[in-house]
Write an enzyme that holds these catalytic residues in place. Structure first.
Site, mmCIF file in Angstrom:
data_model
loop_
_atom_site.group_PDB
_atom_site.id
_atom_site.type_symbol
_atom_site.label_atom_id
_atom_site.label_comp_id
_atom_site.label_asym_id
_atom_site.label_seq_id
_atom_site.Cartn_x
_atom_site.Cartn_y
_atom_site.Cartn_z
ATOM 1 N N LEU A 89 -16.407 1.865 -9.531
ATOM 2 C CA LEU A 89 -15.315 0.975 -9.958
ATOM 3 C C LEU A 89 -14.343 0.711 -8.815
ATOM 4 C CD1 LEU A 89 -14.474 2.628 -13.405
ATOM 5 C CD2 LEU A 89 -15.436 0.352 -13.060
ATOM 6 N N GLY A 90 -14.235 1.671 -7.934
ATOM 7 C CA GLY A 90 -13.323 1.506 -6.801
ATOM 8 C C GLY A 90 -13.207 2.801 -6.027
ATOM 9 N N VAL A 104 -14.236 6.278 -7.722
ATOM 10 C CA VAL A 104 -14.148 6.233 -9.185
ATOM 11 C C VAL A 104 -15.400 5.525 -9.714
ATOM 12 C CG1 VAL A 104 -12.789 5.500 -11.168
ATOM 13 C CG2 VAL A 104 -11.631 6.178 -9.055
ATOM 14 N N LYS A 107 -13.261 10.092 -11.608
ATOM 15 C CA LYS A 107 -12.832 10.148 -10.200
ATOM 16 C C LYS A 107 -13.497 11.361 -9.562
ATOM 17 C CE LYS A 107 -8.470 9.143 -8.919
ATOM 18 N NZ LYS A 107 -7.032 9.372 -8.663
ATOM 19 N N ASP A 132 4.652 7.662 -7.186
ATOM 20 C CA ASP A 132 3.697 6.760 -6.524
ATOM 21 C C ASP A 132 3.444 5.530 -7.404
ATOM 22 O OD1 ASP A 132 2.088 5.940 -4.442
ATOM 23 O OD2 ASP A 132 0.343 7.107 -5.050
ATOM 24 N N LYS A 150 2.969 1.936 -8.199
ATOM 25 C CA LYS A 150 2.525 0.741 -7.458
ATOM 26 C C LYS A 150 1.518 0.021 -8.350
ATOM 27 C CE LYS A 150 -0.891 3.460 -4.880
ATOM 28 N NZ LYS A 150 -1.466 3.750 -3.596
ATOM 29 N N ASN A 159 -1.709 1.603 -9.266
ATOM 30 C CA ASN A 159 -1.694 2.734 -10.199
ATOM 31 C C ASN A 159 -1.339 2.318 -11.620
ATOM 32 O OD1 ASN A 159 -2.561 4.566 -8.357
ATOM 33 N ND2 ASN A 159 -0.516 5.240 -7.742
ATOM 34 N N ASP A 188 -2.606 8.054 -12.007
ATOM 35 C CA ASP A 188 -2.406 8.692 -10.704
ATOM 36 C C ASP A 188 -1.111 9.503 -10.635
ATOM 37 O OD1 ASP A 188 -3.189 9.343 -8.201
ATOM 38 O OD2 ASP A 188 -3.673 7.302 -7.626
HETATM 39 N N1 LIG Z 1 -9.461 4.645 -15.727
HETATM 40 C C1 LIG Z 1 -9.954 3.661 -14.970
HETATM 41 N N2 LIG Z 1 -10.613 2.632 -15.533
HETATM 42 C C2 LIG Z 1 -11.106 1.620 -14.775
HETATM 43 N N3 LIG Z 1 -10.988 1.543 -13.440
HETATM 44 C C3 LIG Z 1 -10.347 2.552 -12.817
HETATM 45 C C4 LIG Z 1 -9.804 3.661 -13.545
HETATM 46 N N4 LIG Z 1 -9.215 4.489 -12.664
HETATM 47 C C5 LIG Z 1 -9.376 3.936 -11.454
HETATM 48 N N5 LIG Z 1 -10.069 2.775 -11.536
HETATM 49 C C6 LIG Z 1 -10.465 1.882 -10.422
HETATM 50 O O1 LIG Z 1 -10.752 2.674 -9.291
HETATM 51 C C7 LIG Z 1 -9.936 2.294 -8.194
HETATM 52 C C8 LIG Z 1 -9.589 3.515 -7.373
HETATM 53 O O2 LIG Z 1 -8.735 4.344 -8.126
HETATM 54 P P1 LIG Z 1 -7.936 5.556 -7.476
HETATM 55 O O3 LIG Z 1 -6.964 6.064 -8.461
HETATM 56 O O4 LIG Z 1 -8.891 6.526 -6.884
HETATM 57 O O5 LIG Z 1 -7.288 4.868 -6.245
HETATM 58 P P2 LIG Z 1 -5.949 4.050 -6.027
HETATM 59 O O6 LIG Z 1 -4.905 4.403 -7.032
HETATM 60 O O7 LIG Z 1 -6.323 2.591 -5.920
HETATM 61 O O8 LIG Z 1 -5.568 4.579 -4.625
HETATM 62 P P3 LIG Z 1 -4.963 5.995 -4.288
HETATM 63 O O9 LIG Z 1 -5.422 7.000 -5.289
HETATM 64 O O10 LIG Z 1 -5.518 6.226 -2.943
HETATM 65 O O11 LIG Z 1 -3.498 5.757 -4.353
HETATM 66 C C9 LIG Z 1 -8.728 1.601 -8.818
HETATM 67 O O12 LIG Z 1 -8.169 0.685 -7.936
HETATM 68 C C10 LIG Z 1 -9.317 0.956 -10.054
HETATM 69 O O13 LIG Z 1 -9.832 -0.317 -9.707
#
Ligand SMILES: Nc1ncnc2c1ncn2[C@@H]1O[C@H](COP(=O)(O)OP(=O)(O)OP(=O)(O)O)[C@@H](O)[C@H]1O
Length: 474
Positions: free
Chosen positions: A206-207, A214, A227, A330, A332, A335, A348
């Site tokens: 997903l990312g 994730v 994650k 954090d 943003k 998040n 997050d």
């Molecule tokens: N519960 C979820 N459902 C759907 N997509 C998700 C979910 N959690 C995270 N993602 C996707 O995964 C990506 C990465 O999430 P992650 O929390 O690891 O990183 P981030 O918040 O973008 O960056 P960082 O954690 O480095 O601040 C997100 O940008 C989102 O697109």
């Protein structure tokens, strides 16, 4: 600019060229490092007449890669015709890379020898860019006590992205604090998660974030987002920080249940990598949703408004739910996740911590994402609910304008400064793609945002006031 932001026409043109003679295969294997299985899947998909390169771009784009990264890979492949198409999306200083024929070896020599004096392009710089992720560009400030002041500049410089290394089981089995922090949150066997993601299938990604990848999975007949933490380099300090933040996240997500807070389902510590399992949010993160290319998916004004209200509701809940406010630290757009009805959920919580009722507490280390952080925190390490208010103000600006919180292309790189110091008619900044609203909504988001990003913390409203002000827009 991310790969997924590439306009359709230009993407199509690049795909046409790279589809020919299967040029995409070299790009995918040699340069993007996709494995054989992935190539097979792409080939299979393309049998139905779809462009394999387009599919490759989607896969790679999902890992948050940028156009400049692609540009550099094409340089290595000497695909100058494709670089020409992408030229307008990369900074002019990189355009020189397209002209190897016109550019004599002497010129190249000159470019490289000028690297210490001129901020022009050089190949060394180019390679570094290849190793930079969006997250590194835009997040993770960590300033130690010793080098506080100078690091404020440093944090704008991208840090290299490292290849993930597996953890040893031992490291996690003795972290009893994980179990303790998780409280009633269940522990899930790693094998279940592996199965639920079809063995961590690339197509389930997903990312990627600063700490790991994730994946989307199906666990107990339920869609989940997993994650999976990946250790950066052989770096015990970063590993410890990662673990600390995971424990913090579990602790607070366990403690806070609210309609606007991301529910956590479980965690896993019995495999090679620890994992956190969350409710799956089909709407993705707000940051991506504000930049979608598909015009049908652009958020309308009423939805933007309800996202702003819902996020403010969640945040004020954190600040007021218990005796001591829980400060997220954090906030943003990346998040804030959206469910299938675009209801926002704050996620997050790795940097969250309790703060004082009023005033501030001094902390020893600064974490967070630079464009969302106020000066008193960056320079003075003063941590209070007003740090979240400031970050939320920047999010309101993003919602109103659709602009990135940080952009090299603007004179004022930080969105906060871009808006506050804007000399023209502020209406020029209204996201032109959003439909279904009036001028009033945009103006209110900007006005409330401006109060939130006040330089002086004491002049910023508490989040409960922000929530009430936003509700009045309706
Ligand atoms: N519960 C979820 N459902 C759907 N997509 C998700 C979910 N959690 C995270 N993602 C996707 O995964 C990506 C990465 O999430 P992650 O929390 O690891 O990183 P981030 O918040 O973008 O960056 P960082 O954690 O480095 O601040 C997100 O940008 C989102 O697109």
């Amino acid at each position: 600019m991310y790969i997924y932001d590439l306009p359709y026409l230009e993407q199509r043109e690049c795909c046409n060229i790279l589809d020919e003679n299967n040029l995409w295969v070299e790009l995918a294997t040699v340069h993007m490092k996709f494995d054989e299985d992935t190539i097979k899947v792409i080939k299979r998909k393309s049998q139905s007449g779809k462009s394999p390169t387009e599919f490759l771009f989607t896969l790679w784009g999902n890992q948050n890669h940028t156009v400049i990264e692609l540009f550099m890979l094409l340089k290595q492949m000497e695909k100058y015709n494709v670089m020409e198409i992408l030229k307008k999306f990369v900074m002019p200083k990189y355009h020189i890379l397209i002209k190897p024929v016109a550019c004599s070896s002497k010129e190249i020599e000159n470019v490289n020898s000028s690297r210490h004096t001129a901020p022009n392009v050089n190949l060394e710089q180019s390679v570094k860019i290849l190793n930079v992720s969006r997250m590194d560009m835009n997040r993770e400030v960590e300033i130690s006590r010793e080098n506080n002041e100078s690091s404020v500049g440093e944090i704008l410089n991208p840090k290299p992205r490292f290849q993930p290394v597996h953890y040893s089981r031992q490291t996690f089995s003795d972290i009893s604090s994980v179990v303790e922090s998780a409280g009633v949150i269940p522990q899930i066997p790693y094998e279940d998660l592996q199965r639920s993601t079809d063995n961590w299938n690339r197509f389930a990604i997903l990312g990627k974030g600063g700490f790991g990848t994730v994946f989307k999975g199906t666990w107990k007949c339920t869609e989940v987002a997993i994650k999976r933490m990946e250790q950066k380099e052989d770096n015990p300090e970063s590993h410890n920080e990662q673990m600390k933040q995971s424990i913090t996240e579990l602790r607070w997500l366990n403690a806070c249940r609210h309609d606007n807070i991301l529910p956590v389902y479980g965690y896993s510590i019995d495999g090679p990598q620890p994992c956190l399992v969350y409710q799956y949010m089909p709407g993705g993160c707000l940051e991506h949703r504000l930049r979608v290319r598909d015009i049908a998916k652009v958020l309308t004004w009423p939805v933007r408004q309800s996202i702003a209200i819902g996020s403010a509701r969640g945040l004020q809940f954190l600040h007021t739910n218990t005796d001591k406010p829980l400060i997220h630290g954090d906030i943003k757009s990346a998040n804030i996740l959206l469910d299938r009805n675009d209801i926002p959920r704050i996620g997050d919580f790795g940097l969250a911590r309790e703060g004082p009722q009023s005033n501030y507490t001094k902390i020893s280390k600064i974490h967070g994402t630079r464009p969302y952080l106020p000066d008193e925190f960056l320079r003075g390490k003063k941590f209070s609910t007003k740090v979240d208010t400031y970050s939320f103000g920047v999010v309101l600006f993003e919602i109103a304008t659709g602009l990135a919180s940080y952009s090299e292309k603007r004179t004022n790189k930080f969105l906060r400064d871009h808006i506050v110091d804007y000399e023209g008619d502020i209406m020029e900044l209204k996201d032109p793609r959003a439909a279904g609203g009036d001028v009033f909504c945009f103006r209110r988001l900007i006005d409330i945002g401006k109060l939130c990003v006040n330089r002086k913390a004491k002049d910023r409203p508490e989040m409960v006031e922000v929530f009430k002000a936003l509700e009045k827009i309706i």
